[in-house]
Design a protein around this motif. Sequence first.
Motif, PDB file in Angstrom:
ATOM      1  N   PHE A 111       2.230  -1.591   0.660  1.00  0.00           N
ATOM      2  CA  PHE A 111       2.181  -2.888  -0.005  1.00  0.00           C
ATOM      3  C   PHE A 111       1.323  -2.818  -1.272  1.00  0.00           C
ATOM      4  O   PHE A 111       1.625  -3.475  -2.263  1.00  0.00           O
ATOM      5  N   VAL A 112       0.263  -2.033  -1.237  1.00  0.00           N
ATOM      6  CA  VAL A 112      -0.586  -1.889  -2.425  1.00  0.00           C
ATOM      7  C   VAL A 112       0.183  -1.182  -3.533  1.00  0.00           C
ATOM      8  O   VAL A 112       0.099  -1.542  -4.705  1.00  0.00           O
ATOM      9  N   LEU A 113       0.953  -0.156  -3.164  1.00  0.00           N
ATOM     10  CA  LEU A 113       1.769   0.544  -4.157  1.00  0.00           C
ATOM     11  C   LEU A 113       2.813  -0.397  -4.741  1.00  0.00           C
ATOM     12  O   LEU A 113       3.110  -0.356  -5.940  1.00  0.00           O
ATOM     13  N   GLY A 114       3.355  -1.269  -3.889  1.00  0.00           N
ATOM     14  CA  GLY A 114       4.308  -2.254  -4.381  1.00  0.00           C
ATOM     15  C   GLY A 114       3.667  -3.235  -5.336  1.00  0.00           C
ATOM     16  O   GLY A 114       4.247  -3.592  -6.371  1.00  0.00           O
ATOM     17  N   ASP A 115       2.436  -3.686  -5.036  1.00  0.00           N
ATOM     18  CA  ASP A 115       1.722  -4.588  -5.932  1.00  0.00           C
ATOM     19  C   ASP A 115       1.476  -3.948  -7.295  1.00  0.00           C
ATOM     20  O   ASP A 115       1.444  -4.635  -8.321  1.00  0.00           O
ATOM     21  N   ALA A 116       1.303  -2.619  -7.284  1.00  0.00           N
ATOM     22  CA  ALA A 116       1.060  -1.905  -8.544  1.00  0.00           C
ATOM     23  C   ALA A 116       2.341  -1.615  -9.305  1.00  0.00           C
ATOM     24  O   ALA A 116       2.307  -1.025 -10.395  1.00  0.00           O
ATOM     25  N   GLY A 117       3.491  -2.013  -8.738  1.00  0.00           N
ATOM     26  CA  GLY A 117       4.769  -1.790  -9.412  1.00  0.00           C
ATOM     27  C   GLY A 117       5.291  -0.374  -9.284  1.00  0.00           C
ATOM     28  O   GLY A 117       6.276  -0.017  -9.945  1.00  0.00           O
ATOM     29  N   LEU A 118       4.674   0.430  -8.416  1.00  0.00           N
ATOM     30  CA  LEU A 118       5.060   1.832  -8.315  1.00  0.00           C
ATOM     31  C   LEU A 118       6.302   2.036  -7.456  1.00  0.00           C
ATOM     32  O   LEU A 118       6.860   3.137  -7.439  1.00  0.00           O
ATOM     33  N   LEU A 119       6.746   0.995  -6.742  1.00  0.00           N
ATOM     34  CA  LEU A 119       7.908   1.137  -5.869  1.00  0.00           C
ATOM     35  C   LEU A 119       9.187   0.604  -6.503  1.00  0.00           C
ATOM     36  O   LEU A 119      10.268   0.771  -5.927  1.00  0.00           O
ATOM     37  N   ASP A 120       9.100  -0.014  -7.665  1.00  0.00           N
ATOM     38  CA  ASP A 120      10.289  -0.568  -8.305  1.00  0.00           C
ATOM     39  C   ASP A 120      11.305   0.536  -8.589  1.00  0.00           C
ATOM     40  O   ASP A 120      11.006   1.526  -9.268  1.00  0.00           O
ATOM     41  N   GLY A 121      12.499   0.379  -8.038  1.00  0.00           N
ATOM     42  CA  GLY A 121      13.552   1.361  -8.242  1.00  0.00           C
ATOM     43  C   GLY A 121      13.412   2.619  -7.410  1.00  0.00           C
ATOM     44  O   GLY A 121      14.230   3.525  -7.524  1.00  0.00           O
ATOM     45  N   ARG A 122      12.396   2.679  -6.557  1.00  0.00           N
ATOM     46  CA  ARG A 122      12.164   3.867  -5.735  1.00  0.00           C
ATOM     47  C   ARG A 122      12.455   3.576  -4.263  1.00  0.00           C
ATOM     48  O   ARG A 122      12.351   2.442  -3.814  1.00  0.00           O
ATOM     49  N   GLN A 123      12.766   4.650  -3.526  1.00  0.00           N
ATOM     50  CA  GLN A 123      12.866   4.545  -2.078  1.00  0.00           C
ATOM     51  C   GLN A 123      11.461   4.372  -1.499  1.00  0.00           C
ATOM     52  O   GLN A 123      10.511   5.000  -1.965  1.00  0.00           O
ATOM     53  N   ALA A 124      11.345   3.542  -0.474  1.00  0.00           N
ATOM     54  CA  ALA A 124      10.038   3.299   0.132  1.00  0.00           C
ATOM     55  C   ALA A 124      10.231   2.787   1.550  1.00  0.00           C
ATOM     56  O   ALA A 124      11.286   2.262   1.912  1.00  0.00           O
ATOM     57  N   THR A 125       9.177   2.938   2.367  1.00  0.00           N
ATOM     58  CA  THR A 125       9.200   2.423   3.726  1.00  0.00           C
ATOM     59  C   THR A 125       7.833   1.873   4.084  1.00  0.00           C
ATOM     60  O   THR A 125       6.876   1.980   3.302  1.00  0.00           O
TER      61      THR A 125
END
Length: 322
Positions: A111-125
Amino acid sequence: MSTVRVAVLVFEGVSLFHLSVPGIVFGMDPPPRGLPHYEVRHCALAPGRVRCHLGVELDIADGLDTLQGAEIIIVPAWNEPEKRAPAALIEALRQAHARGALVVGLCLGSFVLGDAGLLDGRQATTHWAARELFARRFPQARFRPDVLYVADGSVVTSAGTVAAIDCCLNLVRDRHGADVANRVARLLVTPPHRQGGQAQYVEQPVPALPSENRLPGVLAWARENLSQSLSLDALADVARMSRRTFTRRFREATGTTVARWLAAERVARAQQLLETTALSVERVAAEVGFGTALSLRQQFAAQLGTSPSAYRRTFYEGLRDR
């Protein structure tokens, strides 16, 4: 080998387990053969005393500036996934990622990585229990609720709790090869790679049946006989179950199908042979049960995104020592 610097974030209410995993996996002293020295440091939003989720208090000497000198940054399970992470942390992660650091979110740390915008367009779980919240908060991420961990470029995320070990072992595997990861796993007394995804752990009523106790023996037998033609019927016979019952019990126990499990086990064995022997690719294919070099290459491309020859050039010990 040069020292690899790892920074692990500490915050109020952090999981002691997640704080321990990176040090346990990377910080072995002495490290097993093939694993370089990893320096694992813990840092907080501000230096000082931090209270963990079990009430244990830690004195953390380093602040967020430590992230800028790390090659790997690990964010443990965030304790308030409903809330946006602090702006200072978001900015520090963005800067570290921009300069080339590998950023890892363990469990709810994604969730922290998502808040930083690092998951946009990337695979994540993330942990299966937070899948709906995750999908709602980060619609630009390519959410993978079915896996234990996923790497997309320089961003890695894992599923719940114990999947942190799977994730960190996979980082060792990616950086240093399957044989080194296997040595670390043996010292930790844990499987080097768990088959299936977290779907098998989603809360659901599953009856305990005596037949389930026979599956571990069947899996061990299959691993010892990968060179053979291992059909579903053959494995069901070893388990002394009907084909239908075995198929159902196998999926419940592993989270995947027999065919996919066998393919993954054969690739893992092929990795080990390519790292530690000079056997030809054709011979390796036969030894692990793929039959032809073409089948081995296809499975390597599908599972690892590389070829057997390229993998050997990177990880074969005989070549590394020259």
